[in-house]
Design a protein around this motif. Structure first.
Motif, mmCIF file in Angstrom:
data_model
loop_
_atom_site.group_PDB
_atom_site.id
_atom_site.type_symbol
_atom_site.label_atom_id
_atom_site.label_comp_id
_atom_site.label_asym_id
_atom_site.label_seq_id
_atom_site.Cartn_x
_atom_site.Cartn_y
_atom_site.Cartn_z
ATOM 1 N N TYR A 156 0.827 -1.204 0.000
ATOM 2 C CA TYR A 156 0.000 0.000 0.000
ATOM 3 C C TYR A 156 0.861 1.253 0.000
ATOM 4 O O TYR A 156 2.050 1.219 0.359
ATOM 5 C CB TYR A 156 -0.943 0.007 1.204
ATOM 6 C CG TYR A 156 -0.272 0.201 2.551
ATOM 7 C CD1 TYR A 156 -0.192 1.462 3.133
ATOM 8 C CD2 TYR A 156 0.276 -0.878 3.253
ATOM 9 C CE1 TYR A 156 0.414 1.654 4.370
ATOM 10 C CE2 TYR A 156 0.878 -0.705 4.492
ATOM 11 C CZ TYR A 156 0.948 0.563 5.039
ATOM 12 O OH TYR A 156 1.554 0.748 6.269
ATOM 13 N N LYS A 158 1.940 4.412 1.571
ATOM 14 C CA LYS A 158 1.944 4.961 2.933
ATOM 15 C C LYS A 158 1.529 6.436 2.956
ATOM 16 O O LYS A 158 0.804 6.861 3.870
ATOM 17 C CB LYS A 158 3.337 4.796 3.553
ATOM 18 C CG LYS A 158 3.743 3.361 3.817
ATOM 19 C CD LYS A 158 5.061 3.263 4.566
ATOM 20 C CE LYS A 158 6.224 3.706 3.723
ATOM 21 N NZ LYS A 158 7.538 3.449 4.376
ATOM 22 N N GLU A 167 -5.282 3.407 8.507
ATOM 23 C CA GLU A 167 -4.319 2.557 9.198
ATOM 24 C C GLU A 167 -4.387 1.144 8.637
ATOM 25 O O GLU A 167 -5.391 0.748 8.025
ATOM 26 C CB GLU A 167 -4.627 2.517 10.699
ATOM 27 C CG GLU A 167 -4.486 3.865 11.390
ATOM 28 C CD GLU A 167 -4.785 3.778 12.883
ATOM 29 O OE1 GLU A 167 -5.243 2.689 13.329
ATOM 30 O OE2 GLU A 167 -4.569 4.776 13.597
ATOM 31 N N GLU A 168 -3.313 0.390 8.841
ATOM 32 C CA GLU A 168 -3.311 -0.998 8.378
ATOM 33 C C GLU A 168 -4.487 -1.748 9.011
ATOM 34 O O GLU A 168 -4.706 -1.650 10.226
ATOM 35 C CB GLU A 168 -1.999 -1.690 8.740
ATOM 36 C CG GLU A 168 -0.795 -1.138 7.971
ATOM 37 C CD GLU A 168 0.479 -1.907 8.264
ATOM 38 O OE1 GLU A 168 0.416 -2.908 9.024
ATOM 39 O OE2 GLU A 168 1.544 -1.527 7.724
ATOM 40 N N MET A 273 -3.528 0.363 -3.328
ATOM 41 C CA MET A 273 -3.076 -0.919 -2.793
ATOM 42 C C MET A 273 -2.907 -1.918 -3.939
ATOM 43 O O MET A 273 -3.466 -1.735 -5.023
ATOM 44 C CB MET A 273 -4.082 -1.479 -1.782
ATOM 45 C CG MET A 273 -4.312 -0.609 -0.560
ATOM 46 S SD MET A 273 -5.516 -1.336 0.601
ATOM 47 C CE MET A 273 -7.056 -1.133 -0.314
ATOM 48 N N TRP A 298 3.397 -2.704 3.759
ATOM 49 C CA TRP A 298 2.864 -4.056 3.515
ATOM 50 C C TRP A 298 2.110 -4.556 4.736
ATOM 51 O O TRP A 298 2.501 -4.274 5.868
ATOM 52 C CB TRP A 298 4.005 -5.017 3.197
ATOM 53 C CG TRP A 298 3.596 -6.427 2.874
ATOM 54 C CD1 TRP A 298 3.324 -6.941 1.636
ATOM 55 C CD2 TRP A 298 3.436 -7.536 3.788
ATOM 56 N NE1 TRP A 298 2.998 -8.280 1.719
ATOM 57 C CE2 TRP A 298 3.056 -8.663 3.037
ATOM 58 C CE3 TRP A 298 3.565 -7.668 5.176
ATOM 59 C CZ2 TRP A 298 2.811 -9.920 3.612
ATOM 60 C CZ3 TRP A 298 3.320 -8.909 5.752
ATOM 61 C CH2 TRP A 298 2.949 -10.020 4.982
ATOM 62 N N PHE A 299 1.014 -5.283 4.493
ATOM 63 C CA PHE A 299 0.342 -5.993 5.587
ATOM 64 C C PHE A 299 -0.258 -7.289 5.040
ATOM 65 O O PHE A 299 -0.574 -7.397 3.844
ATOM 66 C CB PHE A 299 -0.736 -5.124 6.245
ATOM 67 C CG PHE A 299 -1.794 -4.582 5.317
ATOM 68 C CD1 PHE A 299 -2.900 -5.343 4.955
ATOM 69 C CD2 PHE A 299 -1.701 -3.280 4.830
ATOM 70 C CE1 PHE A 299 -3.878 -4.834 4.122
ATOM 71 C CE2 PHE A 299 -2.673 -2.758 3.987
ATOM 72 C CZ PHE A 299 -3.774 -3.543 3.638
#
Length: 456
Positions: A156, A158, A167-168, A273, A298-299
């Motif tokens: 994603y 930032k 937020e993540e 994303m 990244w998440f």
């Protein structure tokens, strides 16, 4: 001989094409001093890594052999490999993704066990146990893993998240709120080029795992379950919901992954994303180190609130590429030596410098990139890592999956219809495999009877 031909014919059928069959001869290449090595390293950084390993072998080996690397485009690789096998022209060593196709190659006689060579080498204790296991089949090791530990996850922007107070996400509902916010501000939530089909499959696999875990997939492959299980239908329905909400680019099925059209949406900042394998890190760095360092986070795929599935399960591979061997004797030993050079210190340094994670036990000691550390931690935490469907499944079933899912993205098929077609392909494959095994048994019985008659 009959047994071998039955298996070669079955392998050709999984490619869903008619290939002229070679005479009933051994599949091993001519016993010369050149080793032909097929792989998919057509672009940097993978091309640089494989080239370095092959060059190291060719300069340092005392075997008398030379390795000739032949790089083939990813999207046509499996097809070309099966054609080569079916026509008796299989390369001496070749890379693949392990899973179902690798098992087919082994059953058809185009991969040799390397247990003894591995036991005598330095890489056995170096490799992750899970990586060795992924290169194994029926109690024997058939392939050397290298290149990368890869997980599917969401990259994603930032800056974009900061701009809109995002937020993540912890849950899928959180992720959908992010999508809605981006969409409201004229930004496409997900960059996706689904012309290649496997890119869209990552969304499906990830959602199916979050809805139902891995057991439904494992049962469907074993024939004790179905690909029409609830988790697969829900995954398809969620994708179509996102399509209708405008969460993917217009004309998503016509966009080309090979031409980098998904990445371009990220670079142009018209998309926020992108769900993809962590192999994208190397591509981001090659394209623009500055953009990657400043803007990419990244998440992992978040959990689904009302699901009992373990949210730490991941989709990916512990090795990315696995080298198998279609040769024997001194040539096999030399080819194995070249494979081990892919895990040499100097080649591993190249792997880490491009944001990849070598499938070795001390990988974390070499990782400096914070995004790569997050990915490695997720891999370490995962109780299971499911190999990509299109690489794990038999070719005919993988094709049905990818074709049907592309139509799900295009809203031209319902998830139920797509999954029924995938299940039909699985049923046909299992039936063909059963027929092939029965033919093998008949051939073996005939051979045993003949041997018994000779003995009498």
């Amino acid at each position: 001989m009959k047994k071998r031909m039955y298996k070669i014919m079955a392998l050709a059928m999984t490619a869903a094409m008619v290939v002229p069959m070679a005479a009933q001869t051994t599949a091993f290449a001519a016993d010369d001093k050149e080793i032909t090595y097929w792989n998919i390293a057509v672009e940097s950084p993978d091309k640089d890594i494989v080239t370095a390993a092959v060059d190291k072998f060719n300069k340092e080996t005392e075997s008398g052999y030379t390795v000739n690397s032949v790089a083939i485009q990813n999207d046509t690789y499996k097809e070309k490999l099966v054609i080569a096998m079916s026509s008796g022209e299989c390369p001496d060593m070749y890379s693949s993704w392990s899973g179902g196709p690798m098992y087919e190659y082994i059953d058809s006689g185009f991969a040799q066990p390397i247990d003894d060579l591995l036991d005598q080498s330095d890489i056995k204790d170096k490799l992750l146990d899970a990586a060795i296991e992924q290169g194994s089949y029926k109690g024997h090791v058939y392939a050397v893993p290298y290149l990368n530990v890869i997980l599917a996850g969401i990259f994603y922007n930032k800056d974009m998240f900061k701009q809109y107070g995002l937020e993540e996400p912890k849950t899928l509902a959180d992720l959908e709120n992010i999508c809605a916010t981006l969409k409201e501000n004229g930004i496409t939530p997900f960059a996706l080029a689904n012309g290649s089909k496997w890119t869209g499959s990552m969304y499906f696999m990830s959602l199916a795992a979050r809805y139902g875990g891995l057991e439904p997939f494992q049962n469907a492959v074993a024939g004790t379950g179905k690909f029409t299980d609830d988790c697969f239908i829900k995954a398809g329905e969620k994708i179509q919901e996102w399509v209708k909400n405008g969460y993917f680019p217009d004309g998503v099925n016509s966009l080309s992954e090979d031409d980098g059209q998904a990445k371009q949406l990220m670079y142009q900042e018209t998309a926020g994303m992108m769900l993809g394998g962590s192999f994208y890190i190397g591509a981001f760095q090659t394209d623009s180190e500055e953009f990657y360092q400043k803007k990419i986070g990244w998440f992992p795929i978040p959990a689904i609130d009302d699901s009992d599935a373990d949210p730490t399960i991941q989709i990916g591979t512990v090795g990315d590429q696995f080298i198998s061997f279609n040769c024997e004797g001194d040539k096999l030993a030399a080819a194995f030596e070249c494979a081990t050079d892919h895990l040499s210190d100097e080649v591993e340094d190249m792997i880490y410098s491009t944001g990849k994670i070598a499938p070795v036990k001390d990988a974390k000691d070499h990782i400096k990139d914070p995004v790569v550390k997050e990915i490695f931690d997720a891999a370490q935490e995962a109780p299971s890592i499911q190999l990509w469907y299109d690489q794990y499944l038999p070719t005919s079933v993988a094709s049905a999956h990818l074709d049907g899912l592309q139509e799900v993205f295009g809203l031209t098929k319902t998830p139920q219809e797509a999954q029924e077609e995938m299940q039909k392909a699985m049923d046909e494959y299992l039936s063909t495999k059963s027929d092939s095994d029965a033919a093998d048994d008949t051939a073996e019985e005939a051979t045993d009877d003949a041997a018994a008659d000779d003995a009498e």
